[in-house]
Design a protein around this motif. Sequence first.
Motif, PDB file in Angstrom:
ATOM      1  N   TYR A  42       0.896  -1.115  -0.094  1.00 33.21           N
ATOM      2  CA  TYR A  42      -0.050  -0.051   0.067  1.00 33.21           C
ATOM      3  C   TYR A  42       1.053   1.171   0.082  1.00 33.21           C
ATOM      4  CZ  TYR A  42      -3.914   3.132   1.322  1.00 33.21           C
ATOM      5  OH  TYR A  42      -4.662   4.135   1.620  1.00 33.21           O
ATOM      6  N   ALA A  43       2.058   1.137   0.708  1.00 31.42           N
ATOM      7  CA  ALA A  43       3.071   2.343   0.724  1.00 31.42           C
ATOM      8  C   ALA A  43       3.399   2.722  -0.762  1.00 31.42           C
ATOM      9  CB  ALA A  43       3.955   2.238   1.564  1.00 31.42           C
ATOM     10  N   GLY A  59       2.432   6.376  -5.353  1.00 32.32           N
ATOM     11  CA  GLY A  59       2.175   6.676  -7.002  1.00 32.32           C
ATOM     12  C   GLY A  59       3.201   5.954  -7.604  1.00 32.32           C
ATOM     13  N   LEU A  60       3.756   4.833  -7.209  1.00 31.90           N
ATOM     14  CA  LEU A  60       4.823   4.335  -7.511  1.00 31.90           C
ATOM     15  C   LEU A  60       4.383   3.038  -8.550  1.00 31.90           C
ATOM     16  CD1 LEU A  60       7.265   4.464  -4.778  1.00 31.90           C
ATOM     17  CD2 LEU A  60       7.328   5.626  -6.871  1.00 31.90           C
ATOM     18  N   THR A  61       3.218   2.738  -8.445  1.00 39.43           N
ATOM     19  CA  THR A  61       2.678   1.350  -9.062  1.00 39.43           C
ATOM     20  C   THR A  61       1.883   1.887 -10.143  1.00 39.43           C
ATOM     21  OG1 THR A  61       0.797   1.181  -7.647  1.00 39.43           O
ATOM     22  CG2 THR A  61       2.975   0.130  -6.736  1.00 39.43           C
ATOM     23  N   GLN A  62       1.179   0.880 -10.981  1.00 40.94           N
ATOM     24  CA  GLN A  62       0.170   1.315 -11.880  1.00 40.94           C
ATOM     25  C   GLN A  62      -0.902  -0.220 -12.111  1.00 40.94           C
ATOM     26  OE1 GLN A  62       1.235   0.138 -16.101  1.00 40.94           O
ATOM     27  NE2 GLN A  62       3.294  -0.111 -15.557  1.00 40.94           N
ATOM     28  N   PRO A  63      -1.989   0.169 -12.300  1.00 43.32           N
ATOM     29  CA  PRO A  63      -2.988  -0.912 -12.230  1.00 43.32           C
ATOM     30  C   PRO A  63      -2.947  -1.954 -13.317  1.00 43.32           C
ATOM     31  CG  PRO A  63      -4.124   1.203 -13.181  1.00 43.32           C
ATOM     32  CD  PRO A  63      -2.737   1.405 -12.802  1.00 43.32           C
ATOM     33  N   VAL A  64      -3.128  -3.093 -12.994  1.00 43.00           N
ATOM     34  CA  VAL A  64      -2.856  -4.163 -14.035  1.00 43.00           C
ATOM     35  C   VAL A  64      -3.832  -5.245 -13.665  1.00 43.00           C
ATOM     36  CG1 VAL A  64      -1.411  -6.266 -14.454  1.00 43.00           C
ATOM     37  CG2 VAL A  64      -0.225  -4.079 -13.449  1.00 43.00           C
ATOM     38  N   THR A  65      -4.418  -5.605 -14.744  1.00 42.95           N
ATOM     39  CA  THR A  65      -5.387  -6.702 -14.447  1.00 42.95           C
ATOM     40  C   THR A  65      -5.405  -7.752 -15.807  1.00 42.95           C
ATOM     41  OG1 THR A  65      -7.719  -7.419 -13.746  1.00 42.95           O
ATOM     42  CG2 THR A  65      -7.662  -5.589 -15.452  1.00 42.95           C
ATOM     43  N   SER A  66      -6.167  -9.142 -15.551  1.00 44.71           N
ATOM     44  CA  SER A  66      -6.026  -9.947 -16.549  1.00 44.71           C
ATOM     45  C   SER A  66      -6.886 -10.918 -16.380  1.00 44.71           C
ATOM     46  CB  SER A  66      -4.871 -10.418 -16.965  1.00 44.71           C
ATOM     47  OG  SER A  66      -4.221 -11.305 -16.246  1.00 44.71           O
ATOM     48  N   ASP A  67      -7.594 -11.844 -17.135  1.00 41.58           N
ATOM     49  CA  ASP A  67      -8.480 -12.850 -16.677  1.00 41.58           C
ATOM     50  C   ASP A  67      -7.809 -13.958 -15.931  1.00 41.58           C
ATOM     51  OD1 ASP A  67     -10.370 -11.645 -18.143  1.00 41.58           O
ATOM     52  OD2 ASP A  67     -10.322 -12.868 -19.853  1.00 41.58           O
ATOM     53  N   GLU A  77      -8.665  -2.172  -7.842  1.00 41.52           N
ATOM     54  CA  GLU A  77      -8.018  -1.376  -8.899  1.00 41.52           C
ATOM     55  C   GLU A  77      -7.096  -2.104  -9.662  1.00 41.52           C
ATOM     56  OE1 GLU A  77      -7.676   2.610  -7.960  1.00 41.52           O
ATOM     57  OE2 GLU A  77      -9.916   2.726  -7.250  1.00 41.52           O
ATOM     58  N   GLY A  78      -6.327  -3.163  -8.990  1.00 42.35           N
ATOM     59  CA  GLY A  78      -5.222  -3.920  -9.803  1.00 42.35           C
ATOM     60  C   GLY A  78      -3.977  -3.257  -9.541  1.00 42.35           C
ATOM     61  N   HIS A  79      -3.760  -2.470  -8.410  1.00 44.88           N
ATOM     62  CA  HIS A  79      -2.355  -2.011  -8.105  1.00 44.88           C
ATOM     63  C   HIS A  79      -1.530  -3.034  -7.412  1.00 44.88           C
ATOM     64  CE1 HIS A  79      -2.383   2.200  -9.376  1.00 44.88           C
ATOM     65  NE2 HIS A  79      -3.641   2.159  -9.285  1.00 44.88           N
ATOM     66  N   TRP A  80      -2.021  -3.804  -6.675  1.00 43.92           N
ATOM     67  CA  TRP A  80      -1.498  -4.945  -6.028  1.00 43.92           C
ATOM     68  C   TRP A  80      -2.121  -6.186  -6.003  1.00 43.92           C
ATOM     69  CZ3 TRP A  80      -4.171  -7.063  -2.126  1.00 43.92           C
ATOM     70  CH2 TRP A  80      -4.971  -6.349  -1.324  1.00 43.92           C
ATOM     71  N   TRP A  81      -1.367  -7.151  -6.212  1.00 41.31           N
ATOM     72  CA  TRP A  81      -1.889  -8.552  -6.234  1.00 41.31           C
ATOM     73  C   TRP A  81      -1.324  -9.693  -5.176  1.00 41.31           C
ATOM     74  CZ3 TRP A  81      -5.882  -9.757  -9.379  1.00 41.31           C
ATOM     75  CH2 TRP A  81      -6.364  -9.001 -10.289  1.00 41.31           C
ATOM     76  N   THR A  83       5.352  -1.498 -11.125  1.00 44.23           N
ATOM     77  CA  THR A  83       6.077  -0.254 -11.130  1.00 44.23           C
ATOM     78  C   THR A  83       5.189   0.630 -12.365  1.00 44.23           C
ATOM     79  OG1 THR A  83       7.669  -0.159 -12.280  1.00 44.23           O
ATOM     80  CG2 THR A  83       7.998  -0.960 -10.122  1.00 44.23           C
ATOM     81  N   LYS A  84       4.995   1.931 -11.704  1.00 51.20           N
ATOM     82  CA  LYS A  84       4.591   2.960 -12.690  1.00 51.20           C
ATOM     83  C   LYS A  84       5.373   3.046 -13.922  1.00 51.20           C
ATOM     84  CE  LYS A  84       2.523   7.294 -12.662  1.00 51.20           C
ATOM     85  NZ  LYS A  84       2.307   8.646 -12.075  1.00 51.20           N
ATOM     86  N   ALA A  85       6.671   2.948 -13.864  1.00 51.27           N
ATOM     87  CA  ALA A  85       7.747   3.126 -14.975  1.00 51.27           C
ATOM     88  C   ALA A  85       8.163   1.805 -15.618  1.00 51.27           C
ATOM     89  CB  ALA A  85       9.017   3.835 -14.155  1.00 51.27           C
ATOM     90  N   ALA A  86       7.592   0.750 -15.093  1.00 47.45           N
ATOM     91  CA  ALA A  86       7.976  -0.685 -15.936  1.00 47.45           C
ATOM     92  C   ALA A  86       8.231  -0.394 -17.216  1.00 47.45           C
ATOM     93  CB  ALA A  86       6.826  -1.468 -15.508  1.00 47.45           C
TER      94      ALA A  86
END
Length: 336
Positions: free
Chosen positions: A85-86, A91-99, A113-117, A258-261
Amino acid sequence: MFTTAKFTLALTALAVATPALSEEVNLYSYRQPELLKPLTDAFTAETGIAVNVAYLEKGMVERLQAEGARSPADLIFTVDISRLYAAVNAGLTQPVTSDTLKANVPDIYHDPEGHWWGLTTRARIVYASKDRVADGEVTTYEDLADPKWKDRICTRSGTNAYNVALTSAAIHHHGVEGATAWLEGMKANLARKPQGNDRAQVKAIWAGECDIAIGNTYYMGQMLADEEQKEWAESVNIVFPTFENGGTHVNISGVAMTKAAPNKDNALKMMEFLTSPEAQEIYANANFEYPIAPGTESAPLVQSWGSFEADTVNLMDLARLRDDALKLTEIVDFDG
Ligand code: FE
């Protein structure tokens, strides 16, 4: 012969078209090499994507902030929802999702929202003296505040991330007032000032300093695997307490992009690989944790500790209560 030559030719052509291991993915990890290595090796073997890992002991958020858009990191690995969460909050992550991710990771163990799994879970449980605590004497977290435990409980610092998450869960179930009373009650029952790590509490039970302690499940496995600590482990039973109006508190180890991946596609492939039932069991078993994908099983030793109903709160809700929990811990001077 002809077939072999043709096959070799085909391979050579392929090698020219896609240079070996030009594909890569970069990880920053608070998790140890012995946990990740089997998985990163298996991932490379399956996909041909090279995995580079920076193993960090601290300062991951600060490093990502300093590197900004130039950061080489694609994925971050850590334990505890508060650390994931930190990174999200900064603001260092980006949302990701997939089936695949959605199919493999239960809703309560990923950010809506998919920021962490989440990848594995661990329960925060009670270690109870085999000699001095009877079966059924402690069944809930609320029990820990009962005066019958006066001078009988050991725990690490209330400000430790694991305990802060547990206190966040207490706030979730009982509100700030209820959680305050609970923490005060537990503090009044402590046999000694909070100190040491989770295993040190089990050692204290073994040494007769206290009768019950709070700790994470996987430490039982770690202690049993250690020559000196085995005795400590064998002096206690594992009890899975529940909240009176909920289940057993669990926390996760997890991953975030990461946001910059710079290698987004490969990073997603790696995330999906790690949530696959096969990788899940390898990862969980390496540290006596629980895999979370449907149809997966924990190691036989872990299963021998018993089953439990995990609390159904989304961990994001606990993460949001973190600051309140920390403040409350300081207000009741839990460590004082
Ligand atoms: Fe730990």
